[in-house]
Motif scaffolding. Structure first.
Motif, PDB file in Angstrom:
ATOM      1  N   ALA A   1      -0.716  43.580 -16.411  1.00 59.10           N
ATOM      2  CA  ALA A   1       0.389  43.092 -17.262  1.00 59.10           C
ATOM      3  C   ALA A   1       0.957  41.785 -16.707  1.00 59.10           C
ATOM      4  O   ALA A   1       1.243  40.840 -17.461  1.00 59.10           O
ATOM      5  CB  ALA A   1       1.487  44.150 -17.354  1.00 59.10           C
TER       6      ALA A   1
ATOM      7  N   HIS B   1      -1.270  38.905 -17.661  1.00 64.31           N
ATOM      8  CA  HIS B   1      -1.070  38.504 -19.062  1.00 64.31           C
ATOM      9  C   HIS B   1       0.097  37.537 -19.203  1.00 64.31           C
ATOM     10  O   HIS B   1       0.066  36.637 -20.042  1.00 64.31           O
ATOM     11  CB  HIS B   1      -0.818  39.734 -19.934  1.00 64.31           C
ATOM     12  CG  HIS B   1      -2.080  40.315 -20.501  1.00 64.31           C
ATOM     13  ND1 HIS B   1      -2.728  39.764 -21.575  1.00 64.31           N
ATOM     14  CD2 HIS B   1      -2.812  41.389 -20.119  1.00 64.31           C
ATOM     15  CE1 HIS B   1      -3.812  40.473 -21.850  1.00 64.31           C
ATOM     16  NE2 HIS B   1      -3.890  41.461 -20.977  1.00 64.31           N
TER      17      HIS B   1
ATOM     18  N   GLU C   1       5.755  41.478 -17.052  1.00 63.94           N
ATOM     19  CA  GLU C   1       4.883  40.751 -17.982  1.00 63.94           C
ATOM     20  C   GLU C   1       5.559  39.532 -18.608  1.00 63.94           C
ATOM     21  O   GLU C   1       4.875  38.546 -18.914  1.00 63.94           O
ATOM     22  CB  GLU C   1       4.412  41.710 -19.094  1.00 63.94           C
ATOM     23  CG  GLU C   1       3.379  41.095 -20.005  1.00 63.94           C
ATOM     24  CD  GLU C   1       2.660  42.124 -20.865  1.00 63.94           C
ATOM     25  OE1 GLU C   1       2.771  43.342 -20.563  1.00 63.94           O
ATOM     26  OE2 GLU C   1       1.985  41.725 -21.825  1.00 63.94           O
TER      27      GLU C   1
ATOM     28  N   HIS D   1       2.758  44.970 -25.627  1.00 60.45           N
ATOM     29  CA  HIS D   1       2.735  44.598 -24.207  1.00 60.45           C
ATOM     30  C   HIS D   1       1.702  45.435 -23.447  1.00 60.45           C
ATOM     31  O   HIS D   1       1.118  46.387 -23.982  1.00 60.45           O
ATOM     32  CB  HIS D   1       4.141  44.640 -23.594  1.00 60.45           C
ATOM     33  CG  HIS D   1       4.743  45.993 -23.334  1.00 60.45           C
ATOM     34  ND1 HIS D   1       6.109  46.161 -23.178  1.00 60.45           N
ATOM     35  CD2 HIS D   1       4.207  47.235 -23.156  1.00 60.45           C
ATOM     36  CE1 HIS D   1       6.367  47.426 -22.921  1.00 60.45           C
ATOM     37  NE2 HIS D   1       5.227  48.100 -22.912  1.00 60.45           N
ATOM     38  N   HIS D   2       1.463  45.049 -22.202  1.00 64.00           N
ATOM     39  CA  HIS D   2       0.406  45.690 -21.418  1.00 64.00           C
ATOM     40  C   HIS D   2       0.955  46.561 -20.298  1.00 64.00           C
ATOM     41  O   HIS D   2       0.191  47.206 -19.580  1.00 64.00           O
ATOM     42  CB  HIS D   2      -0.539  44.618 -20.854  1.00 64.00           C
ATOM     43  CG  HIS D   2      -1.152  43.795 -21.940  1.00 64.00           C
ATOM     44  ND1 HIS D   2      -0.511  42.686 -22.470  1.00 64.00           N
ATOM     45  CD2 HIS D   2      -2.306  43.956 -22.640  1.00 64.00           C
ATOM     46  CE1 HIS D   2      -1.253  42.182 -23.444  1.00 64.00           C
ATOM     47  NE2 HIS D   2      -2.347  42.927 -23.578  1.00 64.00           N
TER      48      HIS D   2
ATOM     49  N   ILE E   1      -7.361  35.636 -17.618  1.00 63.22           N
ATOM     50  CA  ILE E   1      -6.855  35.672 -18.998  1.00 63.22           C
ATOM     51  C   ILE E   1      -7.435  34.453 -19.717  1.00 63.22           C
ATOM     52  O   ILE E   1      -7.276  33.323 -19.257  1.00 63.22           O
ATOM     53  CB  ILE E   1      -5.304  35.602 -19.048  1.00 63.22           C
ATOM     54  CG1 ILE E   1      -4.647  36.778 -18.301  1.00 63.22           C
ATOM     55  CG2 ILE E   1      -4.816  35.526 -20.500  1.00 63.22           C
ATOM     56  CD1 ILE E   1      -4.811  38.147 -18.926  1.00 63.22           C
TER      57      ILE E   1
ATOM     58  N   GLY F   1      -5.357  34.476 -24.021  1.00 62.60           N
ATOM     59  CA  GLY F   1      -4.557  35.695 -24.186  1.00 62.60           C
ATOM     60  C   GLY F   1      -5.296  37.001 -23.957  1.00 62.60           C
ATOM     61  O   GLY F   1      -4.688  38.072 -23.974  1.00 62.60           O
ATOM     62  N   LYS F   2      -6.603  36.947 -23.756  1.00 65.71           N
ATOM     63  CA  LYS F   2      -7.389  38.204 -23.575  1.00 65.71           C
ATOM     64  C   LYS F   2      -7.751  38.375 -22.096  1.00 65.71           C
ATOM     65  O   LYS F   2      -8.167  37.411 -21.438  1.00 65.71           O
ATOM     66  CB  LYS F   2      -8.689  38.144 -24.379  1.00 65.71           C
ATOM     67  CG  LYS F   2      -8.501  38.024 -25.880  1.00 65.71           C
ATOM     68  CD  LYS F   2      -8.511  39.400 -26.533  1.00 65.71           C
ATOM     69  CE  LYS F   2      -8.259  39.389 -28.017  1.00 65.71           C
ATOM     70  NZ  LYS F   2      -7.057  38.709 -28.502  1.00 65.71           N
ATOM     71  N   TYR F   3      -7.669  39.599 -21.631  1.00 70.32           N
ATOM     72  CA  TYR F   3      -7.983  39.887 -20.226  1.00 70.32           C
ATOM     73  C   TYR F   3      -9.489  39.844 -20.012  1.00 70.32           C
ATOM     74  O   TYR F   3     -10.255  40.512 -20.711  1.00 70.32           O
ATOM     75  CB  TYR F   3      -7.430  41.273 -19.876  1.00 70.32           C
ATOM     76  CG  TYR F   3      -7.635  41.678 -18.441  1.00 70.32           C
ATOM     77  CD1 TYR F   3      -7.177  40.882 -17.396  1.00 70.32           C
ATOM     78  CD2 TYR F   3      -8.259  42.886 -18.120  1.00 70.32           C
ATOM     79  CE1 TYR F   3      -7.348  41.266 -16.069  1.00 70.32           C
ATOM     80  CE2 TYR F   3      -8.432  43.283 -16.796  1.00 70.32           C
ATOM     81  CZ  TYR F   3      -7.981  42.454 -15.779  1.00 70.32           C
ATOM     82  OH  TYR F   3      -8.153  42.837 -14.465  1.00 70.32           O
TER      83      TYR F   3
END
Ligand code: URP
Ligand code: ZN
Ligand code: ZN
Length: 477
Positions: free
Chosen positions: A80, A83, A343, A409-410, A438, A441-443
């Protein structure tokens, strides 16, 4: 692996220029303009800020507290954090009363090792420091890379230590090149006030705040600074929440005393009125110190501007509303203390600070990354963009807007303190020691990418970050 970040606006605590950055392996190897070489990957940062990865100097992952355990472990909490554009967290290991401090460190290494998305380090919460244990503390400072300690004036019977212990720890810290972080609240008096409230049948969440007055925090700050002066040591006040407490730090710094302090987004953006939410929802904001009256927020921003506050960390200590916060349904003292935050720190501070025209973009970088690195012995490995520094880099879109929600959220927690709040400024790409974790926006990382970072000795007794207000007064005189 070589990565070239092109055309970004590179912002550090002191610089702001258009440039290209070459990352070679884990570090930054070249900075220039119109760089062109053979690389494995090019990232176009046109229109974006290129800033050092955020450093959150105050998190509690997988922490047993208040009869339960914080909901994020090192895997979910650091994912998180990534991100949101944070690339290092300094978490708190805890020595149980009577326990070996080295054993406590080992326990926290086991919790974190192989799990994190980003780099991490530890402060040590010391609950018990007889003379026989001073050798263990020296071992931590000089060999284990743990160069800061948190001591509590709150939570009698659990974490509170007496003034003799604080003085002893501060003396040792200053002698060995370490720093004491203080939870400054007079917990003994607070417990008296809590007993009075419970006797009157005051059990709802708002009484958490009403039983922890700002004077209790101010008294703790005052005492912490006085003890530090007696021990000849600097002191760092954690999670400072209100003007009463800030005033004590300001007074000390005006006298040239090396007192430092952090505040947290919750004290800048949330206030006391949140405890009035119906259906026990006020429990979501039960954290310590509590949220304060709204007028304090302006004073904290002034403290950040004038450098009486040097850092914004999160005190990320999440507990789910269902089943965890609900432990205190009939008694606010049983609500586990703490809230989620790791986050959204960078976006909240950018939005409230830079977009809100309260601080410059350089100051944003300084208080979210550079100062925590300098104060806690991570600089210049981390906290800046420079040749030789770790390639912990965030490509931050200063225009993009995002609405914060627990649905997206993560963090592994079932609510957000900022549900529905729109912020401008979002981390788009995050590199952790050169690896893209990241991407838009993607892990793209994996658990175990992050490593434990041993921190250097700390010496803030001399040449501590200047006090802007004092310099202005001198210039006027
Ligand atoms: O409520 C809070 N702050 N929980 C975490 C423990 C602490 O005092 O930092
Ligand atoms: Zn604390
Ligand atoms: Zn904390």
């Amino acid at each position: 692996m070589k990565t070239l970040i092109k055309n970004g606006r590179v912002v550090t605590a002191v610089d702001d220029y258009k440039g290209d950055i070459l990352v070679d392996g884990e570090t930054i190897s070249m900075i220039g303009t119109e760089l062109s070489m053979e690389v494995d990957r090019v990232i176009d940062a046109e229109g974006k800020l290129v800033i050092p990865g955020g450093i959150d100097a105050h998190t509690h992952m997988d922490m047993p507290f208040g009869g339960t355990t914080s909901a994020d472990d090192f895997e979910t909490g650091t994912l998180a954090a990534a991100h949101g554009g944070t690339t290092t967290v300094i978490d708190f290991a805890i020595q149980l009363k009577g326990e070996s401090i080295l054993k406590a460190l080992d326990t926290w290494h086991q919790k974190a090792s192989g799990k994190t998305a980003i780099d991490y380090s530890f402060h040590m919460i010391v609950t018990d420091l007889p003379h026989e244990r001073l050798g263990e503390v020296k071992q931590l400072i000089n060999h284990e890379g743990v160069t800061s300690f948190k001591l509590f004036m709150a939570y009698p019977g659990v974490l509170l230590v007496d003034d003799a212990t604080i003085y002893r720890a501060m003396s040792l810290a200053s002698d060995q090149g370490a720093l004491v972080c203080m939870h400054a609240e007079n917990g003994v008096v607070i417990n008296e006030i809590i007993d009075e409230a419970l006797k009157k049948g005051h059990t709802s969440p708002k009484y958490h705040a009403l039983t922890r007055p700002t004077k209790a925090e101010a008294e703790g700050v005052n005492r912490a600074i006085a003890l530090a002066e007696m021990a000849g040591s600097p002191v760092y006040i954690v999670h400072l929440s209100c003007y009463d407490a800030l005033k004590r730090v300001q007074e000390a710094r005006d006298l040239g005393i090396p007192a430092f302090a952090e505040t947290c987004p919750q004290y800048l953006f949330l206030d006391h009125s949140h405890y009035e939410q119906e259906n026990f929802e006020g429990a979501k904001y039960v954290m310590t110190p509590p949220l304060r009256e709204k007028w304090n927020q302006n004073e904290l921003w002034t403290g950040l501007k004038m450098n009486d506050l040097q850092v914004i960390s999160t005190d990320h200590c999440p507990f789910c509303f269902k089943e965890q916060k609900e432990l205190g349904k009939n008694d606010f003292t049983k609500i586990p203390n703490g809230g989620p935050g790791v986050e959204h720190r960078m976006s909240l501070v950018y939005n409230g600070g830079v977009v809100g025209k309260r601080i410059s973009v350089n100051r944003f970088v300084e208080i979210t990354s550079t100062n925590p690195a300098k104060i806690f012995g991570l600089f210049p490995k981390k906290g800046t963009i420079a040749v030789g520094s770790d390639a912990d880099i965030v490509i931050f879109d200063p225009e993009k807007k995002m609405t914060i929600s627990a649905k997206t959220h993560h963090m592994r927690v079932d609510y957000s303190c900022y549900e529905g709040v729109e912020v401008q400024g979002v981390a788009e790409w995050v590199l952790s020691r050169g690896k893209v974790v990241i991407e838009k926006g993607k892990y793209t990382g994996k658990a175990g990418d992050g490593k434990f970072v041993k921190r250097s000795h700390i010496n803030l007794s001399y040449g501590h970050p200047s006090n802007v207000r004092q310099e202005m007064a001198l210039a006027r005189s």
